[in-house]
Structures are given as structure tokens and as C-alpha cells.
Scaffold this active site. Structure first.
Site, PDB file in Angstrom:
ATOM      1  N   ASP A  24     -21.370  -6.235  -4.676  1.00  0.00           N
ATOM      2  CA  ASP A  24     -21.714  -7.598  -4.258  1.00  0.00           C
ATOM      3  C   ASP A  24     -22.377  -7.610  -2.870  1.00  0.00           C
ATOM      4  O   ASP A  24     -22.479  -6.577  -2.205  1.00  0.00           O
ATOM      5  CB  ASP A  24     -20.432  -8.451  -4.285  1.00  0.00           C
ATOM      6  CG  ASP A  24     -20.691  -9.890  -4.705  1.00  0.00           C
ATOM      7  OD1 ASP A  24     -21.833 -10.360  -4.562  1.00  0.00           O
ATOM      8  OD2 ASP A  24     -19.736 -10.552  -5.171  1.00  0.00           O
ATOM      9  N   TRP A  58     -27.522 -11.624  -6.084  1.00  0.00           N
ATOM     10  CA  TRP A  58     -27.838 -13.024  -6.420  1.00  0.00           C
ATOM     11  C   TRP A  58     -29.334 -13.308  -6.468  1.00  0.00           C
ATOM     12  O   TRP A  58     -29.771 -14.437  -6.215  1.00  0.00           O
ATOM     13  CB  TRP A  58     -27.139 -13.980  -5.428  1.00  0.00           C
ATOM     14  CG  TRP A  58     -25.794 -13.523  -4.994  1.00  0.00           C
ATOM     15  CD1 TRP A  58     -24.810 -13.002  -5.799  1.00  0.00           C
ATOM     16  CD2 TRP A  58     -25.249 -13.516  -3.662  1.00  0.00           C
ATOM     17  NE1 TRP A  58     -23.706 -12.692  -5.062  1.00  0.00           N
ATOM     18  CE2 TRP A  58     -23.949 -12.999  -3.751  1.00  0.00           C
ATOM     19  CE3 TRP A  58     -25.747 -13.921  -2.421  1.00  0.00           C
ATOM     20  CZ2 TRP A  58     -23.130 -12.845  -2.625  1.00  0.00           C
ATOM     21  CZ3 TRP A  58     -24.936 -13.776  -1.305  1.00  0.00           C
ATOM     22  CH2 TRP A  58     -23.641 -13.241  -1.405  1.00  0.00           C
ATOM     23  N   GLY A  59     -30.120 -12.267  -6.751  1.00  0.00           N
ATOM     24  CA  GLY A  59     -31.565 -12.482  -6.867  1.00  0.00           C
ATOM     25  C   GLY A  59     -32.285 -12.588  -5.538  1.00  0.00           C
ATOM     26  O   GLY A  59     -33.489 -12.833  -5.514  1.00  0.00           O
ATOM     27  N   ASP A  89     -24.578 -17.430  -8.945  1.00  0.00           N
ATOM     28  CA  ASP A  89     -23.559 -17.362  -9.997  1.00  0.00           C
ATOM     29  C   ASP A  89     -23.773 -18.408 -11.096  1.00  0.00           C
ATOM     30  O   ASP A  89     -24.231 -19.509 -10.830  1.00  0.00           O
ATOM     31  CB  ASP A  89     -22.171 -17.588  -9.396  1.00  0.00           C
ATOM     32  CG  ASP A  89     -21.762 -16.465  -8.458  1.00  0.00           C
ATOM     33  OD1 ASP A  89     -22.581 -15.562  -8.200  1.00  0.00           O
ATOM     34  OD2 ASP A  89     -20.616 -16.498  -7.982  1.00  0.00           O
TER      35      ASP A  89
HETATM   36  C1  GLA Z   1     -19.913 -13.414  -6.020  1.00  0.00           C
HETATM   37  C2  GLA Z   1     -20.495 -12.832  -7.288  1.00  0.00           C
HETATM   38  C3  GLA Z   1     -19.624 -13.240  -8.474  1.00  0.00           C
HETATM   39  C4  GLA Z   1     -18.200 -12.742  -8.246  1.00  0.00           C
HETATM   40  C5  GLA Z   1     -17.657 -13.263  -6.930  1.00  0.00           C
HETATM   41  C6  GLA Z   1     -16.328 -12.633  -6.586  1.00  0.00           C
HETATM   42  O1  GLA Z   1     -19.976 -14.804  -6.005  1.00  0.00           O
HETATM   43  O2  GLA Z   1     -21.814 -13.266  -7.485  1.00  0.00           O
HETATM   44  O3  GLA Z   1     -20.143 -12.717  -9.680  1.00  0.00           O
HETATM   45  O4  GLA Z   1     -18.187 -11.333  -8.271  1.00  0.00           O
HETATM   46  O5  GLA Z   1     -18.554 -12.999  -5.866  1.00  0.00           O
HETATM   47  O6  GLA Z   1     -15.860 -13.018  -5.352  1.00  0.00           O
END
Ligand code: GLA
Length: 407
Positions: free
Chosen positions: A162, A196-197, A218
Site C-alpha cells: 500500500d 490507488w492509480g 478504493d
Molecule cells: C487502502 C487500500 C485498501 C485497503 C486499506 C487498508 O485504502 O487501498 O485496499 O488495503 O488501505 O487499510
């Protein structure tokens, strides 16, 4: 004339600036593309704890989901990876080794990995490029090689990595560091980039050693509309148009996980997410409670004809070939000249949607055979075009093959 000219310079300057953002100014010159790791030759399939359970993870949860993956027929349908998302980790020991929550994982992570492996499945885990994960747990910054080695000892087969707390890091370099660390362990570990792109990861995700990269923020369990950081199925879909050429065997666009079965959408909407994700050659990572699925939800997640579209070995992502109002047509080339076609009705009134052979790049005279992948039945052979009624907020999904001339 003069103002026209300076406008061009302005546009060119902006374009240059944007083009540089993905890689940063200094690393760009020194970056060496990582060779492919030969994993994820078709989009990864599995389950992840986040969408349904968020931080409520434990060994017993992961083990019962692994059992349910087998009992439900999902393993037989191709699902493999059982992935613990955020919140399994609580700290580091005096040597810097990452520690799992001792209450929730009393036998440690290796015991869970062993349990998952004993059921013929693969095991995945989550970390973050920063000092902290998105839920404030310890991240891997400065511990990449140590963590990768620990994962390998535990038997980890998949890492979702992440982007929280990433201040000051260059995305491509930060992901490359962890992919190098994973590679150095000698254990094959699928590497899932989750930033996240941001900074157009489709341009550098594969170079950084990623097998998949998130293309958006997300998902949430909703058809259309945003909530905070989260996007509905259609909001995400809209951001996938134009990205098809970046996907292929070993390196996939990831429009985030499935919400199928989480309760916020209708069965038709869940069939639509599953169909669209298959046509996008997206990772099929279930995000519901597999141990409490209705037969209808199980039937969606195990529809082998739709899964075969996703997993087609040509590895081409589908494209949107037509859009008018709430009607869209998405097409994915398949092996042996076949194509998958999704007719999407985004709106809340039934729509008649017309598929013209020109949208498939085929001459009108060519007779085509269609199979409906949700009704599991053939349609009459057609020429030139096919018009079907698609219910509100739903899809019709077809597989098209040219009729072979006889004799
Ligand atoms: C981010 C990621 C999610 C998830 C959360 C966990 O938002 O994009 O997919 O893994 O963190 O905290």
C-alpha cells in the site's frame, strides 16, 4: 497568431510537466526496469479480508475463509490466493522483525500460511511503503529486505503493498525496492502495487516489478457514486477506459476487489461487476464472507464461463467500443478469434442495445454465433447486428465466435 502560438507552448509545457510526474525528476534517469518474474500469467484470483472484515482479521477468520473457498467450489473454479489485508501486524521486536498481533494470530503467521497451503491454496499478506500502513500499523519503510525475508520464511505467495504515509518517496523506486527485496528471497511472490492509480502506475508498474497495480482509489459496495475516498463500480469502470494496452500476461491493471455478495447491490449489479471485471482482465479477488454466501452469490463467483473470459490465455484487456447515454459495449478479444462482449445498461430503465459487427471490427456479412454466459445458452446465428434488451443496472454477457464455413 501570436496568442495561438503561446497557447501551444503552454500546453506543451503542461504536458511535459505531467509526463514527468510519474517518475520524479531525479530517479527517472537512473531507473533500471526490472525483468518480469513470470508470475500471474493470468489475472490473480482469490479472496482478501478488507472489503468485508476491514481490521477484524484473525487466524480463525482466515482459516474459515480458506475452508469456505474449498467447500464452496471456488478453489475448483480457479480461486487460489487467500490474502490478509491490513491490521495483522502490531509492532517490531528489538531486532526490527515484524510482529503479528499475538491475540489474533496466537500461533503466528506461518501457522496460518501452512493451514492455507494444506488446502491447496496460496497465501498472501499486506504491507505498506511508509512507516505506517493506512490503519496506522507498522509499514515496511527501511525494513523492506527484512520483511521480505520474513514473508518468505512464513510461506507468503502474494504481497499487496500500500501507499499510505509515503511522504517524500518516489512511487516507482519505492515499489521497485520491495520487488527487489521479494526477488532476493528466491521465493516466487506475486507483487500487488496498491498506490490507488496515483502517478499513472500503468506506465511504470511492470518496470517496478509489479504483477498488478491499482488504477483507482478504493471501491465500495455501491453501483454509482463516491463516498469519501471510495468509488462505486461505475465510477471505477469509467476510469478503466483507455488503459487496456498496458495490461498483459504477468502485469495487470487492478480496478480493485470484488464487492459481490457484500449486500449493498442487487444480484444483477453483482453480475455486472463480475462480468465487467472479467472483460477488463482484472484480478478476481472476492471480498465477501465466503462462509456465509447465498447460492445466488456463489453462482456468480463460480460462473466458469465468465471466469474463462477473465483467465483467457491471450491476456488482453477489453475495451469500451461504444457508448451512448446509459448504454455501453465492452469487448475483449479471446483465443482463437472469439470475443467476449458485455452490453451494459447503467441506468434504471430497460434499454435495447444494438451490437453492430463494426463494433467488433468484423464485416457485417460474417455469420456469428453467440452464447449467453449467464443464461448458459446459445443464441440463433446472426449477421450484421444483434439487438438485445438489457434490464436496468445490469449487463448481458456474450461470447462471440465466427461460424466456420462448412465443407
Ligand atoms: C487502502 C487500500 C485498501 C485497503 C486499506 C487498508 O485504502 O487501498 O485496499 O488495503 O488501505 O487499510
Amino acid at each position: 497568431m501570436h496568442s495561438h502560438y503561446s497557447r501551444h507552448i503552454f500546453v506543451a509545457a503542461i504536458a511535459l510537466l505531467l509526463a514527468r510526474i510519474p517518475v520524479g525528476l531525479t530517479e527517472a534517469r537512473h531507473f533500471v526496469a526490472r525483468p518480469a518474474n513470470n508470475l500471474a500469467l493470468t489475472p490473480p484470483m482469490g479472496w482478501n479480508s478488507w472489503n468485508h472484515f476491514a481490521c477484524n482479521v484473525s487466524a480463525s477468520l482466515i482459516e474459515s475463509e480458506a475452508d469456505a473457498m474449498v467447500a464452496s467450489g471456488m478453489r475448483a473454479a480457479g480461486y487460489r490466493y487467500v490474502v490478509i489485508d491490513d491490521c495483522w501486524q502490531v509492532g517490531r521486536d528489538e531486532n526490527g522483525n515484524i510482529l503479528a498481533d499475538p491475540q489474533r494470530f496466537p500461533q503466528g503467521i506461518k501457522a496460518v500460511a501452512d493451514y492455507v497451503h494444506a488446502r491447496g491454496l496460496k497465501f498472501g499478506i499486506y504491507s505498506d511503503v511508509g512507516d505506517h500502513t493506512c490503519q496506522g500499523r507498522p509499514g515496511s519503510r527501511g525494513h523492506e529486505y527484512q520483511d521480505a525475508l520474513q514473508y518468505a520464511r512464513w510461506g507468503v505467495d502474494y504481497l499487496k503493498y500500500d501507499w499510505c504515509d509515503s511522504g517524500g518517496l518516489d512511487a516507482r523506486s519505492a515499489y521497485a525496492t520491495m520487488s527487489d527485496a521479494l526477488r532476493a528471497t528466491g521465493r516466487p511472490i506475486v507483487f500487488s502495487i496498491c498506490n490507488w492509480g496515483l502517478y499513472q502506475p500503468w506506465l511504470w508498474g511492470a518496470q517496478a516489478g509489479g504483477n498488478l497495480w491499482r488504477t483507482t482509489q478504493d471501491i465500495w459496495d455501491h453501483w454509482l457514486g463516491t463516498r469519501g475516498f471510495s468509488l462505486g463500480v461505475l465510477d471505477i469502470l469509467d476510469e478503466q477506459a483507455g488503459l487496456a494496452s498496458y495490461a498483459g500476461p504477468g502485469h495487470w491493471n487492478d480496478p480493485d476487489m470484488l464487492e459481490v455478495g457484500n449486500g449493498g447491490m442487487t444480484e444483477a449489479q453483482y453480475r455486472a461487476q463480475f462480468s465487467l471485471w472479467a472483460v477488463l482482465a482484472a484480478p478476481l479477488i472476492a471480498g465477501n464472507d465466503l462462509s456465509r454466501m447465498s447460492p445466488a452469490i456463489r453462482a456468480i463467483l463460480t460462473n466458469r464461463e465468465v471466469i474463462a473470459v477473465d483467465q483467457d490465455s491471450l491476456g488482453m484487456e477489453g475495451r469500451r467500443v461504444w457508448k451512448e447515454g446509459d448504454a455501453e459495449i465492452w469487448v475483449k478479444p479471446l483465443m482463437q478469434g472469439a470475443e467476449a462482449v458485455v452490453l451494459l445498461n447503467r441506468g434504471d430503465r430497460p434499454l435495447r442495445i444494438r451490437l453492430d459487427w463494426s463494433m467488433l471490427g468484423l464485416p457485417g456479412y460474417l455469420p456469428l454465433e453467440f452464447r449467453d454466459l449467464w443464461r448458459h445458452e446459445e443464441l440463433p446465428v446472426a449477421r450484421h447486428s444483434l439487438t438485445l434488451q438489457v434490464p436496468p443496472t445490469a449487463v448481458t454477457m456474450l461470447r462471440e465466435t465466427p461460424v466456420q464455413p462448412s465443407g
